[in-house]
Design an enzyme around this catalytic site. Structure first.
Site, mmCIF file in Angstrom:
data_model
loop_
_atom_site.group_PDB
_atom_site.id
_atom_site.type_symbol
_atom_site.label_atom_id
_atom_site.label_comp_id
_atom_site.label_asym_id
_atom_site.label_seq_id
_atom_site.Cartn_x
_atom_site.Cartn_y
_atom_site.Cartn_z
ATOM 1 N N ASP A 164 -46.007 -24.883 -32.630
ATOM 2 C CA ASP A 164 -44.735 -25.418 -32.208
ATOM 3 C C ASP A 164 -43.450 -24.487 -32.209
ATOM 4 O OD1 ASP A 164 -43.078 -27.501 -30.885
ATOM 5 O OD2 ASP A 164 -43.766 -29.075 -32.520
ATOM 6 N N ASP B 176 -41.704 -33.572 -24.709
ATOM 7 C CA ASP B 176 -42.714 -34.335 -25.201
ATOM 8 C C ASP B 176 -42.834 -35.536 -24.313
ATOM 9 O OD1 ASP B 176 -42.674 -32.931 -27.455
ATOM 10 O OD2 ASP B 176 -42.066 -34.481 -28.664
#
Ligand code: GLA
Length: 374
Positions: A126, A183
């Protein structure tokens, strides 16, 4: 290692985010096998953020939270492997993970070895808390090198949400897939926004390094912290899955597989769609929006001299999908036409060489696989 088709599996984030534990991971792995998902190709079981303690141990190593994972990561990994599946975990290129846990900035080689020691086959990486004065590209490359230095085959799943024009350089870092967007959430507008955000970037996805449109929301059915009850119909899930397959995206389930409805298992194991997704050439689709951007048409060359043709209706109203063959270079007098079969209904069309249209319910789609005839 060569990642010759987009990876398939499951990731804990969409449904379980901060409520993961080893029982959920074990039961999910078992369900992936018992529901036939493993046989369809879903093989990576990936634990996302929230698995570790807030501090490293005295040697600087990451530590799994013993309350959530009392058997430890190696035992869990062994169990996942014993089912014939592969084991994935999560870290972050920044100073902390998005959940605020220790991340791998400047600890890449140590952490990669820890993951290798635990039997990890897939690392999602990430981008939270990444220092503004550092160059993301170098730190993705650094972790890629660290993973390769372990000597273990570990899929490197870069996740910087499309920052810094990631599609232009990520392949050069050795990553196997790259998240290109923010997301996903359980809503049709989230699916549509992600799909359309790639309309000028679809050409960058290719064998070895795939554009990751984010985890699937199919069958979430409102469950979990990121679920939205009644937000998506089965038609929404169908179009979502078809879009990801037409793009050749990695296919990571994000639902609670343990309670997955048979209709959803059927959708995500549709052999034709999986064949389109994993086509050996991973060619980007030609995307036509002549009628309207709300009713796009995707035409995608497949290997074996076949093609896929998909018509989508993104609108909240009933509409018409259409296909104008001349827009991809096929005119009526070319002497060739298209034969095709719809992958959900089996409907057949023969000799297509001119305008066709089809009514589509709100958010619905039709996807054909076909070949050329003289
Ligand atoms: C970011 C990622 C998500 C998930 C969370 C975990 O938001 O994009 O996919 O991994 O972090 O905190």
């Amino acid at each position: 290692m060569v990642m010759s088709t987009p990876p398939m599996g499951w990731n804990s984030w969409n449904t379980f985010n901060f409520h993961i534990n080893e029982t959920i991971i074990r039961e999910t792995a078992e369900a992936i096998v018992s529901k036939g998902l493993k046989d369809a190709g879903y093989e990576y079981v990936v634990i996302d953020d929230w698995w570790s303690l807030k501090e490293r141990d005295k040697d600087g190593r990451l530590v799994a939270n013993p309350e959530l994972f009392p058997s430890g990561m190696k035992a869990l990994s062994d169990y996942v492997h014993s089912l014939g599946l592969k084991f994935g975990m999560y870290s972050c290129a920044g100073l902390r993970t998005c959940g605020g846990f220790p991340a791998s900035f400047d600890r890449e080689f140590l952490d990669a070895q820890t993951f290798a020691d635990w039997g990890v086959d897939y690392l999602k990486y990430d981008f939270c808390f990444f220092p503004h004065n550092a160059v993301g590209r170098n730190y993705y490359n650094r972790m890629s090198m660290a993973l390769k230095a372990t000597g273990r085959d570990i899929v490197f799943s870069a996740c910087n949400w499309g920052a810094d024009e990631v599609e232009k350089w990520i392949r050069s870092t050795g990553a196997h897939l790259y998240r290109s967007t923010g997301d996903i959430f359980e809503s049709f507008s989230s699916v549509k926004d992600i799909a359309t955000s790639q309309w000028s970037k679809e050409k960058y996805s290719a064998p070895g390094c795939y554009d990751d449109l984010d985890m699937l929301i199919c069958g979430m059915d409102g469950q979990g912290d990121l679920g939205h009850p009644n937000a998506c119909s089965d038609t929404d899930y169908k179009t979502h899955f078809a879009l990801w397959c037409m793009m050749g995206s990695p296919l990571m389930l994000g639902n609670d597989v343990r309670v997955m409805r048979p209709e959803m298992v059927e959708l995500v194991t549709n052999k034709d769609l999986l064949r389109i997704d994993a086509d050996a050439e991973c060619r980007n689709p030609i995307i036509l929006t002549t009628n309207s951007e709300l009713t796009p048409t995707y035409f995608k060359h497949l290997s074996n001299n076949e093609f896929a043709l998909a018509m989508f209706n993104f609108s909240d109203d009933a509409g018409n999908g259409d296909f104008r063959p001349w827009e991809i270079g096929l005119t009526r007098n070319a002497g060739f036409s298209l034969d095709m079969r719809e992958v959900f209904t089996g409907e057949e069309l023969h000799g297509v060489n001119d305008f066709i249209w089809t009514p589509l319910a709100p958010h619905d789609c039709k996807v054909f696989i076909g070949k050329y005839t003289v």
